[in-house]
Design a protein around this motif. Structure first.
Motif, PDB file in Angstrom:
ATOM      1  N   THR A   1       0.822  -1.203   0.000  1.00  0.00           N
ATOM      2  CA  THR A   1       0.000   0.000   0.000  1.00  0.00           C
ATOM      3  C   THR A   1       0.859   1.256   0.000  1.00  0.00           C
ATOM      4  OG1 THR A   1      -1.631  -1.253   1.228  1.00  0.00           O
ATOM      5  CG2 THR A   1      -1.940   1.122   1.139  1.00  0.00           C
TER       6      THR A   1
ATOM      7  N   LEU B   1       1.967   1.896  -3.464  1.00  0.00           N
ATOM      8  CA  LEU B   1       0.904   2.450  -4.305  1.00  0.00           C
ATOM      9  C   LEU B   1       0.658   3.920  -3.975  1.00  0.00           C
ATOM     10  CD1 LEU B   1      -1.810  -0.369  -4.476  1.00  0.00           C
ATOM     11  CD2 LEU B   1      -0.172   0.312  -6.212  1.00  0.00           C
TER      12      LEU B   1
ATOM     13  N   PHE C   1       2.061   5.670  -7.089  1.00  0.00           N
ATOM     14  CA  PHE C   1       0.920   5.751  -8.019  1.00  0.00           C
ATOM     15  C   PHE C   1       0.051   6.963  -7.701  1.00  0.00           C
ATOM     16  CE2 PHE C   1      -3.582   4.640  -8.918  1.00  0.00           C
ATOM     17  CZ  PHE C   1      -3.511   4.737 -10.287  1.00  0.00           C
TER      18      PHE C   1
ATOM     19  N   MET D   1       0.088  10.840  -9.499  1.00  0.00           N
ATOM     20  CA  MET D   1      -1.176  11.308 -10.064  1.00  0.00           C
ATOM     21  C   MET D   1      -1.543  12.681  -9.487  1.00  0.00           C
ATOM     22  SD  MET D   1      -2.488   9.408 -12.297  1.00  0.00           S
ATOM     23  CE  MET D   1      -1.882   7.925 -13.014  1.00  0.00           C
TER      24      MET D   1
ATOM     25  N   ILE E   1      -9.755   1.583 -24.011  1.00  0.00           N
ATOM     26  CA  ILE E   1      -8.954   2.602 -23.315  1.00  0.00           C
ATOM     27  C   ILE E   1      -7.482   2.545 -23.724  1.00  0.00           C
ATOM     28  CG2 ILE E   1      -8.175   3.408 -21.043  1.00  0.00           C
ATOM     29  CD1 ILE E   1     -10.961   2.598 -19.999  1.00  0.00           C
ATOM     30  N   PRO E   2      -6.833   1.364 -23.668  1.00  0.00           N
ATOM     31  CA  PRO E   2      -5.457   1.327 -24.192  1.00  0.00           C
ATOM     32  C   PRO E   2      -5.370   1.690 -25.673  1.00  0.00           C
ATOM     33  CG  PRO E   2      -6.093  -0.820 -23.295  1.00  0.00           C
ATOM     34  CD  PRO E   2      -7.202   0.097 -22.995  1.00  0.00           C
TER      35      PRO E   2
ATOM     36  N   THR F   1      -5.299   5.507 -25.991  1.00  0.00           N
ATOM     37  CA  THR F   1      -4.142   6.186 -25.404  1.00  0.00           C
ATOM     38  C   THR F   1      -2.826   5.666 -25.983  1.00  0.00           C
ATOM     39  OG1 THR F   1      -4.117   4.587 -23.605  1.00  0.00           O
ATOM     40  CG2 THR F   1      -5.297   6.630 -23.214  1.00  0.00           C
TER      41      THR F   1
ATOM     42  N   LEU G   1      -7.367  10.910 -18.999  1.00  0.00           N
ATOM     43  CA  LEU G   1      -7.716  10.066 -17.855  1.00  0.00           C
ATOM     44  C   LEU G   1      -9.208  10.174 -17.560  1.00  0.00           C
ATOM     45  CD1 LEU G   1      -6.417   8.243 -15.727  1.00  0.00           C
ATOM     46  CD2 LEU G   1      -6.185  10.229 -14.262  1.00  0.00           C
TER      47      LEU G   1
ATOM     48  N   PHE H   1     -10.719   0.601   0.223  1.00  0.00           N
ATOM     49  CA  PHE H   1      -9.870   1.624  -0.386  1.00  0.00           C
ATOM     50  C   PHE H   1      -8.625   0.993  -1.009  1.00  0.00           C
ATOM     51  CE2 PHE H   1      -6.151   4.418   0.225  1.00  0.00           C
ATOM     52  CZ  PHE H   1      -6.482   5.416  -0.674  1.00  0.00           C
ATOM     53  N   ILE H   2      -8.002   0.084  -0.269  1.00  0.00           N
ATOM     54  CA  ILE H   2      -6.765  -0.535  -0.775  1.00  0.00           C
ATOM     55  C   ILE H   2      -7.061  -1.407  -1.995  1.00  0.00           C
ATOM     56  CG2 ILE H   2      -4.880  -2.110  -0.202  1.00  0.00           C
ATOM     57  CD1 ILE H   2      -4.982  -1.063   2.626  1.00  0.00           C
TER      58      ILE H   2
ATOM     59  N   LEU I   1      -7.553   0.867  -4.897  1.00  0.00           N
ATOM     60  CA  LEU I   1      -6.283   1.423  -5.372  1.00  0.00           C
ATOM     61  C   LEU I   1      -5.568   0.411  -6.268  1.00  0.00           C
ATOM     62  CD1 LEU I   1      -4.970   4.129  -4.769  1.00  0.00           C
ATOM     63  CD2 LEU I   1      -3.672   3.051  -2.941  1.00  0.00           C
ATOM     64  N   ASN I   2      -5.570  -0.861  -5.850  1.00  0.00           N
ATOM     65  CA  ASN I   2      -4.970  -1.919  -6.670  1.00  0.00           C
ATOM     66  C   ASN I   2      -5.655  -2.027  -8.022  1.00  0.00           C
ATOM     67  OD1 ASN I   2      -2.822  -3.855  -5.562  1.00  0.00           O
ATOM     68  ND2 ASN I   2      -4.059  -3.376  -3.771  1.00  0.00           N
TER      69      ASN I   2
ATOM     70  N   ALA J   1      -7.393   0.313  -9.546  1.00  0.00           N
ATOM     71  CA  ALA J   1      -7.213   1.539 -10.335  1.00  0.00           C
ATOM     72  C   ALA J   1      -5.933   1.471 -11.151  1.00  0.00           C
ATOM     73  CB  ALA J   1      -7.201   2.754  -9.421  1.00  0.00           C
ATOM     74  N   VAL J   2      -4.858   0.937 -10.544  1.00  0.00           N
ATOM     75  CA  VAL J   2      -3.582   0.857 -11.256  1.00  0.00           C
ATOM     76  C   VAL J   2      -3.726   0.043 -12.536  1.00  0.00           C
ATOM     77  CG1 VAL J   2      -1.189   0.109 -11.068  1.00  0.00           C
ATOM     78  CG2 VAL J   2      -2.334   1.019  -9.083  1.00  0.00           C
TER      79      VAL J   2
ATOM     80  N   VAL K   1      -6.358  -0.172 -14.421  1.00  0.00           N
ATOM     81  CA  VAL K   1      -7.225   0.444 -15.430  1.00  0.00           C
ATOM     82  C   VAL K   1      -6.595   1.698 -16.044  1.00  0.00           C
ATOM     83  CG1 VAL K   1      -9.590   1.116 -15.921  1.00  0.00           C
ATOM     84  CG2 VAL K   1      -9.134  -0.333 -13.981  1.00  0.00           C
ATOM     85  N   VAL K   2      -5.820   2.427 -15.256  1.00  0.00           N
ATOM     86  CA  VAL K   2      -5.238   3.669 -15.779  1.00  0.00           C
ATOM     87  C   VAL K   2      -4.211   3.330 -16.860  1.00  0.00           C
ATOM     88  CG1 VAL K   2      -3.878   5.718 -15.218  1.00  0.00           C
ATOM     89  CG2 VAL K   2      -5.588   4.892 -13.615  1.00  0.00           C
ATOM     90  N   PRO K   3      -4.314   3.959 -18.050  1.00  0.00           N
ATOM     91  CA  PRO K   3      -3.387   3.643 -19.137  1.00  0.00           C
ATOM     92  C   PRO K   3      -1.931   3.894 -18.745  1.00  0.00           C
ATOM     93  CG  PRO K   3      -5.169   5.030 -19.915  1.00  0.00           C
ATOM     94  CD  PRO K   3      -5.316   4.944 -18.440  1.00  0.00           C
TER      95      PRO K   3
ATOM     96  N   ILE L   1       0.301   6.856 -16.570  1.00  0.00           N
ATOM     97  CA  ILE L   1       1.144   6.559 -15.407  1.00  0.00           C
ATOM     98  C   ILE L   1       2.590   6.954 -15.711  1.00  0.00           C
ATOM     99  CG2 ILE L   1       2.005   4.731 -13.897  1.00  0.00           C
ATOM    100  CD1 ILE L   1      -0.589   3.268 -14.237  1.00  0.00           C
TER     101      ILE L   1
ATOM    102  N   PRO M   1       0.013  -5.181  -8.725  1.00  0.00           N
ATOM    103  CA  PRO M   1      -1.454  -5.326  -8.642  1.00  0.00           C
ATOM    104  C   PRO M   1      -2.004  -6.417  -9.559  1.00  0.00           C
ATOM    105  CG  PRO M   1      -0.879  -3.017  -8.669  1.00  0.00           C
ATOM    106  CD  PRO M   1       0.383  -3.767  -8.966  1.00  0.00           C
TER     107      PRO M   1
END
Lengths: 299, 286
Positions: free
Chosen positions: A30, A33, A37, A41, A233-234, A237, A278, B106-107, B110-111, B113-114, B116-118, B122, B152
């Motif tokens: 955690t 992250l 991450f 952001m 999405i990929p 982008t 995003l 939440f955790i 967060l895992n 989300a990583v 899915v975000v292109p 990142i 993740p």
């Protein structure tokens, strides 16, 4: 089992100890992250709203919306956004057109070939994307094998320039890059179908087109939405494929970000553009996710 | 006439399916096969006519310091990322599926989300972050960012394995007198072993193949995809790139088939072997 000896209830652990186990398992992941991450952001979000040094910012944070308004109102970027939408959508449609029948064949017709075909699809995904892009570039070029072949057979007497450095080239390369992730969710949805429904449809007098439209497609719709979520999405982008086979006509939003950040060093507008992409991804994901859920409830 | 038409109609769907599969395979692998073929062509132009067989591009690739460094860099980074991802991802998967505590949602989010975000975004965010905090870009920053996007995935694959398998077996082992460690060793590990094996293969491949993040978060030392990209940006196609790419592709084909054979052995004891295998193969779908 419990009737013989019931152990006395363990004494309640002190409050602090209840956090110890979660912390031991999840502390490091955690923290990683949060720092690498979420941190980047948030920093990027800050930079997107900051007046940069290039625009006379003083180094300290100066709240501004100009990065966003500049990027959104630029007519060139708008044109690129349209191109990006066209390429990504064409590549997605091409993949679905191949993926639905292919998934059907793998799920219902392939028999003992099922696992080997899936394995080859996984292999196609594991191959290095740069190797794949390079291979296409080699085939599609002016002196590439496809043009050579076409001229030898006599279909054309001049090389077709539009094969490489065009929207067509980007669409083709992108469609072959993500096909694994388009096929597999649809295949998953098909595996869940009881093959008897097809027989029932046939017995009730439905032709193959009616069966496909009224039986198959509604049942695999959740799988299709998952594919959209994973692939679209990929696709929109992507920037390596347009950079290497797109030329000027296949220039996409990913290239804009790259040029802003690395060529002109304009981190602020690059960050704003990234944030916009995003947000678009998140909106798209939300819609696809909702549709996938709704469909699952109905079927 | 009639039986022939009948037979034809019965065979046709299978035939159409076969043609479709063959078409997809040719489109997916044909270009890479051509690339491999032309790495043996004795000509500096990658096109017909065929000038004769040679291995000189391989010799040239081997003596090309940049190419060798790039491949070695990628191997080192991917190995580190794989090991750390499997450790961190398995720990996190266990914590998320077996422990109840506040902040779990939440955790987990967060895992997710990583994943899915292109990667482009990142990568850009990482570049801005490192430049704002004044860390210069290097193989270390590449490794860190690869780790963040890769573990993740391990969490997702191993969690799926842990959820599939029944918790009552763990409780039974404890009731029968096993210690916590024996339970983990003899009950949990055999069950999630295939998931962890699959996750490590995907983790290595994700790091080795990653272009976007390496491109934005790297310094002077290049990884293999970044090297290919920079060569192709500067010049026309080069036979040396063919040679290196062929070696990489061959290694990846061997790795995937080797992993498949290994997993087949690991999952053979279970009844639903092929189902599990399909699940694992497809579990890494991003």
């Amino acid at each position: 089992m419990e009737s013989a000896t019931i152990p006395a209830p363990a004494p309640r652990r002190p409050r602090a100890h209840r956090w110890l186990r979660p912390l031991a398992f999840l502390g490091t992941p955690t923290a990683l992250l949060l720092v690498l991450f979420l941190g980047p952001m948030l920093v990027m979000l800050g930079v997107a709203f900051d007046r940069g040094l290039l625009d006379g910012g003083q180094g300290a944070f100066n709240l501004t919306l100009t990065n966003f308004s500049d990027v959104i109102t630029d007519p060139l970027y708008r044109e690129v956004a349209v191109t990006t939408f066209e390429i990504a959508t064409a590549a997605m449609l091409a993949q679905l057109l191949v993926a639905v029948p292919l998934a059907y064949v793998i799920a219902f017709k392939a028999g003992r070939w099922q696992l080997p075909i899936l394995l080859f699809l996984v292999l196609a995904d594991e191959l290095n994307p740069m190797v794949r892009i390079y291979a296409w570039r080699m085939l599609l070029g002016r002196e590439g094998l496809i043009n050579e072949g076409l001229m030898r057979i006599g279909i054309t007497d001049q090389p077709i320039d539009a094969l490489l450095f065009s929207q067509f080239a980007v669409t083709l390369v992108l469609a072959t890059s993500y096909i694994t992730y388009t096929v597999i969710p649809i295949y998953g949805a098909m595996k869940a179908i009881d093959a008897n429904v097809f027989e029932a449809a046939r017995d009730l007098g439905a032709g193959w087109w009616t069966t496909t439209r009224r039986v198959l497609l509604p049942l695999i719709a959740p799988g299709i939405f998952v594919s959209l979520l994973l692939v679209y999405i990929p696709l929109f982008t992507d920037f390596a494929s347009p950079a290497l086979v797109g030329g000027t006509s296949g220039y996409m939003l990913g290239n804009v970000v790259n040029d802003l950040v690395l060529e002109s060093g304009d981190l602020n507008r690059g960050a704003a553009m990234s944030i916009i992409m995003l947000v678009l991804s998140a909106l798209f994901a939300l819609v696809a996710y909702r549709l996938a859920r709704i469909n699952r409830l109905e079927s | 006439m009639r039986p022939l038409a009948h037979r034809l109609r019965r065979r046709l769907p299978g035939l159409a399916g076969g043609i479709l599969v063959a078409f997809v395979m040719v489109v997916l692998f044909g270009p890479v096969l051509m690339l491999a073929l032309f790495s043996f062509n004795d000509s500096s132009i990658i096109s017909l006519p065929w000038e004769g067989f040679t291995t000189k591009w391989y010799e040239e690739a081997w003596s090309n310091g940049q190419a060798r460094d790039a491949v070695v860099n990628s191997l080192i980074v991917a190995t580190i990322v794989m090991v750390l991802s499997v450790v961190l991802g398995t720990l996190a998967a266990w914590g998320l599926t077996r422990l109840r505590f506040r902040g779990r949602g939440f955790i987990a989010g967060l895992n997710g989300a990583v994943l899915v975000v292109p990667w482009l975004i990142i990568g850009v965010a990482g570049l801005i972050f490192f430049s704002e905090i004044g860390v210069s870009l290097s193989l270390e920053t590449i490794t860190l960012m690869h780790l963040v996007v890769t573990f993740p995935l391990v969490v997702a694959i191993v969690s799926a394995g842990l959820v599939r398998f029944q918790r009552s077996l763990e409780e039974a082992a404890i009731d029968l007198g096993a210690t916590q460690r024996q339970m983990l060793r003899y009950v949990v590990l055999p069950q999630v072993g295939p998931s962890i094996a699959a996750a490590s293969i995907f983790a290595f491949a994700w790091s080795f193949n990653n272009f976007e993040i390496s491109f934005f978060n790297g310094g002077f030392e290049q990884t293999f995809p970044v090297w290919v990209f920079s060569i192709l940006r500067q010049s026309e196609n080069l036979p040396v790139v063919n040679a290196v790419s062929t070696v990489i592709a061959a290694a990846q084909i061997l790795a995937v088939f080797g992993a498949w054979a290994l997993m087949k052995r690991l999952t053979r004891s279970e009844g639903e072997g092929s189902e599990t295998l399909t699940g694992l193969l497809t579990g890494g779908a991003r």
